[in-house]
Design an enzyme around this catalytic site. Structure first.
Site, PDB file in Angstrom:
ATOM      1  N   HIS A  58       0.705  -1.170   0.211  1.00 47.45           N
ATOM      2  CA  HIS A  58      -0.009   0.106   0.098  1.00 47.45           C
ATOM      3  C   HIS A  58       0.866   1.252  -0.041  1.00 47.45           C
ATOM      4  O   HIS A  58       2.111   1.133  -0.064  1.00 47.45           O
ATOM      5  CB  HIS A  58      -1.064   0.050   1.213  1.00 47.45           C
ATOM      6  CG  HIS A  58      -0.189  -0.032   2.609  1.00 47.45           C
ATOM      7  ND1 HIS A  58       0.259  -1.103   3.206  1.00 47.45           N
ATOM      8  CD2 HIS A  58      -0.404   1.160   3.501  1.00 47.45           C
ATOM      9  CE1 HIS A  58       0.688  -0.494   4.229  1.00 47.45           C
ATOM     10  NE2 HIS A  58       0.237   0.654   4.629  1.00 47.45           N
ATOM     11  N   HIS A  60       1.553   4.167   1.861  1.00 46.42           N
ATOM     12  CA  HIS A  60       2.081   4.679   3.086  1.00 46.42           C
ATOM     13  C   HIS A  60       3.431   5.050   3.033  1.00 46.42           C
ATOM     14  O   HIS A  60       4.161   4.195   2.542  1.00 46.42           O
ATOM     15  CB  HIS A  60       1.525   4.235   4.493  1.00 46.42           C
ATOM     16  CG  HIS A  60       0.002   4.321   4.727  1.00 46.42           C
ATOM     17  ND1 HIS A  60      -0.687   3.714   5.615  1.00 46.42           N
ATOM     18  CD2 HIS A  60      -0.867   5.407   4.148  1.00 46.42           C
ATOM     19  CE1 HIS A  60      -1.984   4.200   5.671  1.00 46.42           C
ATOM     20  NE2 HIS A  60      -1.952   5.091   4.808  1.00 46.42           N
ATOM     21  N   ASP A  62       5.826   4.976   5.185  1.00 48.66           N
ATOM     22  CA  ASP A  62       6.566   4.005   5.846  1.00 48.66           C
ATOM     23  C   ASP A  62       6.554   2.670   5.222  1.00 48.66           C
ATOM     24  O   ASP A  62       7.277   1.739   5.866  1.00 48.66           O
ATOM     25  CB  ASP A  62       6.431   3.977   7.355  1.00 48.66           C
ATOM     26  CG  ASP A  62       4.826   3.348   7.423  1.00 48.66           C
ATOM     27  OD1 ASP A  62       4.047   3.697   6.647  1.00 48.66           O
ATOM     28  OD2 ASP A  62       4.509   2.731   8.550  1.00 48.66           O
ATOM     29  N   HIS A  63       6.171   2.543   3.906  1.00 51.93           N
ATOM     30  CA  HIS A  63       6.290   1.360   3.371  1.00 51.93           C
ATOM     31  C   HIS A  63       6.893   1.478   1.799  1.00 51.93           C
ATOM     32  O   HIS A  63       7.495   0.661   1.221  1.00 51.93           O
ATOM     33  CB  HIS A  63       4.825   0.881   3.185  1.00 51.93           C
ATOM     34  CG  HIS A  63       4.404   0.358   4.244  1.00 51.93           C
ATOM     35  ND1 HIS A  63       4.374  -1.103   4.651  1.00 51.93           N
ATOM     36  CD2 HIS A  63       3.886   0.859   5.383  1.00 51.93           C
ATOM     37  CE1 HIS A  63       3.697  -1.285   5.919  1.00 51.93           C
ATOM     38  NE2 HIS A  63       3.465   0.037   6.342  1.00 51.93           N
ATOM     39  N   HIS A 116      -7.526  -0.796   5.780  1.00 49.38           N
ATOM     40  CA  HIS A 116      -6.290   0.117   6.354  1.00 49.38           C
ATOM     41  C   HIS A 116      -6.162   1.059   5.053  1.00 49.38           C
ATOM     42  O   HIS A 116      -6.122   2.344   5.485  1.00 49.38           O
ATOM     43  CB  HIS A 116      -5.152  -0.603   6.491  1.00 49.38           C
ATOM     44  CG  HIS A 116      -3.922   0.240   6.955  1.00 49.38           C
ATOM     45  ND1 HIS A 116      -3.967   0.779   8.252  1.00 49.38           N
ATOM     46  CD2 HIS A 116      -2.701   0.530   6.425  1.00 49.38           C
ATOM     47  CE1 HIS A 116      -2.681   1.223   8.309  1.00 49.38           C
ATOM     48  NE2 HIS A 116      -2.063   1.144   7.516  1.00 49.38           N
ATOM     49  N   ASP A 135       0.024  -3.758   6.420  1.00 51.55           N
ATOM     50  CA  ASP A 135      -0.688  -3.344   7.384  1.00 51.55           C
ATOM     51  C   ASP A 135      -2.047  -3.584   7.827  1.00 51.55           C
ATOM     52  O   ASP A 135      -2.823  -3.204   8.289  1.00 51.55           O
ATOM     53  CB  ASP A 135      -0.657  -1.767   7.687  1.00 51.55           C
ATOM     54  CG  ASP A 135       0.582  -1.186   8.002  1.00 51.55           C
ATOM     55  OD1 ASP A 135       1.607  -2.074   8.240  1.00 51.55           O
ATOM     56  OD2 ASP A 135       1.072   0.022   7.898  1.00 51.55           O
ATOM     57  N   HIS A 173       4.929  -4.465  10.609  1.00 50.47           N
ATOM     58  CA  HIS A 173       5.241  -3.760  12.227  1.00 50.47           C
ATOM     59  C   HIS A 173       5.354  -4.606  13.370  1.00 50.47           C
ATOM     60  O   HIS A 173       4.853  -5.797  13.359  1.00 50.47           O
ATOM     61  CB  HIS A 173       4.428  -2.715  12.483  1.00 50.47           C
ATOM     62  CG  HIS A 173       4.361  -1.684  11.674  1.00 50.47           C
ATOM     63  ND1 HIS A 173       5.043  -0.469  11.823  1.00 50.47           N
ATOM     64  CD2 HIS A 173       3.475  -1.419  10.405  1.00 50.47           C
ATOM     65  CE1 HIS A 173       5.019   0.536  10.712  1.00 50.47           C
ATOM     66  NE2 HIS A 173       3.788  -0.295   9.911  1.00 50.47           N
TER      67      HIS A 173
END
Length: 248
Positions: A58, A60, A62-63, A116, A135, A173
């Site tokens: 996805h 985001h 932090d990915h 998410h 996530d 995570h």
């Protein structure tokens, strides 16, 4: 003829609690959700691996934060992500639910798991039994509903719960201990949750990861996977967010 060896899967801890996953076979590698480029590039170089693909669950930051830099270092690497998030992920191939492709001698199945984010996908390797779920699903928990609905998340989690129980779950995570502490408060008489929490606390005290989990373990101890309806999931999601705000 001997069967093709399964890819080795390992992970790189980055940022505060992210994991970047590496699939390795015969000198080639694919990485999943590279939050940053530096540690990933260094780890691949140390093992003499050629990066051939980047898988994105996805959009985001932090990915996908390391994706552009990794592409500059390995311009031939494919970037495979959800087609409907192509405007937010720098990708060379957009994939959709049910699509299959070959990677490092394995067939990878794309599963749409919105909730998410609207376009969230997971990558399932049926032969070797790996699931890279971003996530959507966490150890003992699930992702926040930033763009999706309880109905979508409930359906997504039930879809993952239907995978074989031995499937290894690579969550992006390290949230397992916090999730299970919340669950133990929510269902204090649940022996399976209590036993898993005790084991997880011991792992973390020793500096060890709790990932991968398995679908079987999540079925037994993940309250979100055990929900019977979207409304029950929504109630638990609110409870978890209240608990988190009170514990920080």
């Amino acid at each position: 003829m001997a069967p093709t060896p399964e890819p080795l899967v390992w992970m790189i801890p980055v940022l505060h609690d992210n994991y970047v996953f590496v699939l390795e076979r015969a000198g080639q590698a694919a990485v999943v959700d590279p939050a940053v480029a530096g540690p990933v590039a260094a780890a691949l170089q140390a093992r003499g691996l050629d990066l051939v693909a980047i898988l994105q669950t996805h959009h985001h930051a932090d990915h996908i934060g390391g994706t552009a830099a990794l592409r500059r270092l390995s311009p031939g690497a494919a970037v495979i992500g959800p087609a409907c998030e192509a405007d937010r992920i720098p990708q060379t191939r957009g994939v959709v639910d049910g699509e299959r492709f070959e990677l490092l001698g394995e067939t990878v199945q794309v599963l749409a798991v919105p909730g998410h984010t609207r376009g969230h996908i997971a990558f399932h390797l049926p032969r070797s039994g790996h699931l890279f779920c971003g996530d959507c699903l966490f150890g003992g928990g699930c992702g926040r509903l930033f763009e999706g609905t309880p109905e979508q998340m409930h359906h997504s989690l039930q879809r993952l719960a239907a995978l074989p129980p031995e499937t290894r779950v690579w969550c992006a995570h390290e949230y397992t201990e916090a999730n299970l502490r919340w669950a133990a408060d929510e269902v204090p008489d649940d022996g399976a949750v209590a036993a898993r929490l005790e084991a997880v606390i011991a792992l973390r005290a020793g500096g060890l990861p709790t990932i991968p989990s398995t679908i079987g373990s999540e079925r037994a101890t993940n309250l979100f996977l055990r929900t019977q309806s979207p409304s029950e999931l929504a109630r638990l999601r609110r409870s978890k967010e209240r608990w988190t705000s009170c514990s920080t």
